[in-house]
Design a protein around this motif. Structure first.
Motif, short mmCIF file in Angstrom:
data_model
loop_
_atom_site.label_atom_id
_atom_site.label_comp_id
_atom_site.label_asym_id
_atom_site.label_seq_id
_atom_site.Cartn_x
_atom_site.Cartn_y
_atom_site.Cartn_z
N ALA A 1 1.29 -1.56 -0.12
CA ALA A 1 -0.11 -0.10 -0.12
C ALA A 1 1.11 1.18 0.34
O ALA A 1 1.83 1.33 0.28
N GLU A 2 0.30 2.18 -0.02
CA GLU A 2 1.39 3.30 -0.34
C GLU A 2 1.06 5.13 0.50
O GLU A 2 0.13 5.40 1.43
N VAL A 3 1.87 4.95 0.49
CA VAL A 3 2.05 6.06 1.78
C VAL A 3 2.25 7.45 1.36
O VAL A 3 3.05 7.74 1.12
N GLN A 4 1.35 8.22 1.72
CA GLN A 4 1.51 9.86 0.59
C GLN A 4 2.37 10.56 1.89
O GLN A 4 1.59 10.99 3.29
N ILE A 5 3.04 11.39 1.85
CA ILE A 5 3.39 12.57 2.43
C ILE A 5 3.52 14.14 1.66
O ILE A 5 4.02 14.23 0.91
N THR A 6 2.56 14.84 1.91
CA THR A 6 2.43 15.49 1.71
C THR A 6 2.51 17.16 3.22
O THR A 6 1.81 17.22 4.48
N MET A 7 2.88 18.40 2.69
CA MET A 7 2.46 19.95 2.97
C MET A 7 2.27 20.45 2.65
O MET A 7 3.15 21.06 1.71
N ILE A 8 1.86 21.35 2.83
CA ILE A 8 1.09 23.06 2.27
C ILE A 8 3.37 23.40 1.61
O ILE A 8 3.88 23.51 2.71
N GLY A 9 3.29 23.60 0.20
CA GLY A 9 4.66 25.05 0.19
C GLY A 9 5.82 23.47 0.45
O GLY A 9 7.12 24.05 -0.49
N TYR A 10 4.99 22.30 0.18
CA TYR A 10 6.58 20.89 -0.12
C TYR A 10 5.80 20.42 -1.71
O TYR A 10 4.64 19.85 -1.08
N ARG A 11 7.10 19.85 -1.86
CA ARG A 11 6.70 18.21 -2.74
C ARG A 11 6.51 16.97 -1.54
O ARG A 11 7.19 16.78 -0.76
N SER A 12 5.03 16.53 -2.23
CA SER A 12 4.68 15.14 -1.91
C SER A 12 5.53 14.12 -2.23
O SER A 12 6.00 14.67 -3.32
N GLN A 13 5.61 13.43 -0.88
CA GLN A 13 6.31 12.22 -1.62
C GLN A 13 5.55 10.91 -1.39
O GLN A 13 5.01 10.52 -0.91
N SER A 14 6.18 9.95 -1.78
CA SER A 14 4.87 8.59 -1.88
C SER A 14 5.78 7.11 -1.71
O SER A 14 6.82 6.84 -1.97
N TYR A 15 5.81 6.42 -0.47
CA TYR A 15 6.65 5.01 -0.40
C TYR A 15 5.48 4.07 0.35
O TYR A 15 4.24 4.09 0.49
N SER A 16 5.80 2.68 -0.33
CA SER A 16 5.05 1.55 0.02
C SER A 16 5.28 1.01 1.37
O SER A 16 6.78 1.97 2.53
N ILE A 17 4.66 0.88 2.37
CA ILE A 17 4.49 0.59 3.09
C ILE A 17 6.03 -0.47 3.49
O ILE A 17 6.51 -0.56 4.60
N ASN A 18 6.29 -1.43 2.45
CA ASN A 18 7.76 -2.02 2.82
C ASN A 18 8.89 -1.44 2.90
O ASN A 18 9.18 -1.70 3.48
N GLU A 19 8.91 -0.33 2.02
CA GLU A 19 10.25 0.59 1.97
C GLU A 19 10.58 1.76 3.59
O GLU A 19 11.55 1.94 3.32
N LEU A 20 9.75 0.91 4.10
CA LEU A 20 9.52 1.60 5.43
C LEU A 20 9.87 1.49 6.33
O LEU A 20 9.38 1.53 8.41
N LEU A 21 9.02 -0.25 5.93
CA LEU A 21 9.51 -0.33 8.05
C LEU A 21 10.83 -0.70 8.13
O LEU A 21 11.28 -1.82 8.15
N ARG A 22 11.51 -0.35 8.30
CA ARG A 22 12.95 -0.34 9.01
C ARG A 22 12.40 1.45 10.40
O ARG A 22 11.74 1.97 10.42
N ASP A 23 13.10 0.63 11.73
CA ASP A 23 13.14 1.76 12.76
C ASP A 23 14.36 3.47 11.82
O ASP A 23 14.87 3.50 11.54
N ASN A 24 13.68 3.68 12.48
CA ASN A 24 13.33 5.70 12.67
C ASN A 24 14.16 6.10 11.56
O ASN A 24 15.27 6.38 10.77
N ASN A 25 12.60 5.58 10.11
CA ASN A 25 13.10 7.04 9.01
C ASN A 25 13.49 7.64 9.18
O ASN A 25 13.29 8.68 10.14
N LEU A 26 14.66 8.28 8.09
CA LEU A 26 14.94 9.63 7.99
C LEU A 26 14.25 10.59 6.73
O LEU A 26 15.10 10.14 5.79
#
Length: 288
Positions: free
Chosen positions: A70-95
């Protein structure tokens, strides 16, 4: 005995990995300044699963029972959005580093007149209700708002007025969104900077001054407010709802059930819903 020990070890390993994969954690910063970005939206597309970063840019998102591609979407006004799969983020302390969006705004000429116009829903009808959120965490990233028809000529928004029905907190923080409308639903964000505001009154009108932001818009737009956080529950302001004997902490707004359209979204990447023939009692004043 060796086989049994191996089986037990394997089961423990599987259980541990399963527990680890239930939550995504990390921190979001500005790619250039390296400063923490607070109140960034993190949501799983087309679901109500979502959260926002805290004041240190940190977040924790529960992904239990959600497929790992599944796709995780990261958004904020004034910034370019980014998307990752859950698998890509299954590690501790993503930066995660976000890049600022470069927006070139067209020059718009606003012809001012002396008349201040009010656009939106200014009061309730004989058939009225409430809308909003309950609890101290439930609403993070949720949005609520209405459709505004500002006409063909550009106008400047001077202020936003919200009719509070009940408010159980010392203060509640929201983020303003103004979007274009595609078909019937909110679409692209018009604002280029984050506008946060607080509500403190127990009930009645809250007026938010927007004149300094120079928001110039035209046509039909969706104006929504996003629940960010609340501060200090006030016991005397708890509300008994749905026959419950115990009071609940709420942020509720008046709802006119004979006018307009109400937009709701239960998560920053969830699908929009529209309620026709009703709208929250929100209005703006414009100059132009």
């Amino acid at each position: 005995m060796r086989i049994k020990s191996f089986l037990v070890s394997s089961l423990l390993l599987t259980f541990t990995l399963s527990c680890i994969s239930q939550t995504i954690t990390g921190r979001i910063i500005d790619s250039k300044t390296q400063e923490a970005l607070c109140f960034v939206n993190i949501g799983i597309i087309n679901t109500a699963a979502g959260t926002i970063t805290d004041e240190n840019g940190s977040f924790k998102l529960n992904v239990k029972d959600i497929i790992k591609d599944a796709e995780v979407q990261i958004t904020m006004i004034g910034y370019r959005s980014q998307s990752y799969s859950i698998n890509e983020l299954l590690r501790d302390n993503n930066l995660i580093k976000l890049d600022k969006a470069i927006v070139q705004l067209p020059e718009v000429v606003v012809e001012y007149d002396e008349e201040i116009k009010k656009v939106g829903t200014q009061g309730t009808s004989l058939l009225s209700g409430v809308c909003g959120w309950g609890g101290t965490k439930f609403g993070e990233g949720n949005e609520l708002g209405l459709e505004l028809d500002l006409g063909e000529m550009p106008v400047k928004i001077e202020d936003l007025n919200l009719k509070v029905h009940k408010h159980s907190f010392e203060s509640s923080m929201f983020r303003l969104h103004i979007r274009t409308i595609d078909g019937e639903l909110p679409d692209k964000e018009i604002l280029t900077e984050n506008i946060f505001f607080e509500i403190t009154n127990l009930k009645g009108w809250e007026k938010i001054d927007l004149s300094k932001y120079n928001i110039v818009v035209s046509g039909k737009v969706a104006l929504t407010i996003e629940w960010i956080k609340v501060t200090n529950v006030i016991e005397q302001r708890l509300v008994k709802m749905n026959g419950s004997k115990q009071g609940a902490a709420v942020v509720l707004f008046e709802l006119n059930k004979r006018n307009g359209n109400v937009f709701t979204r239960r998560g920053s990447a969830a699908q929009w819903k529209i309620g026709k023939g009703e709208s929250p009692v929100f209005y703006i004043t414009t100059n132009g």
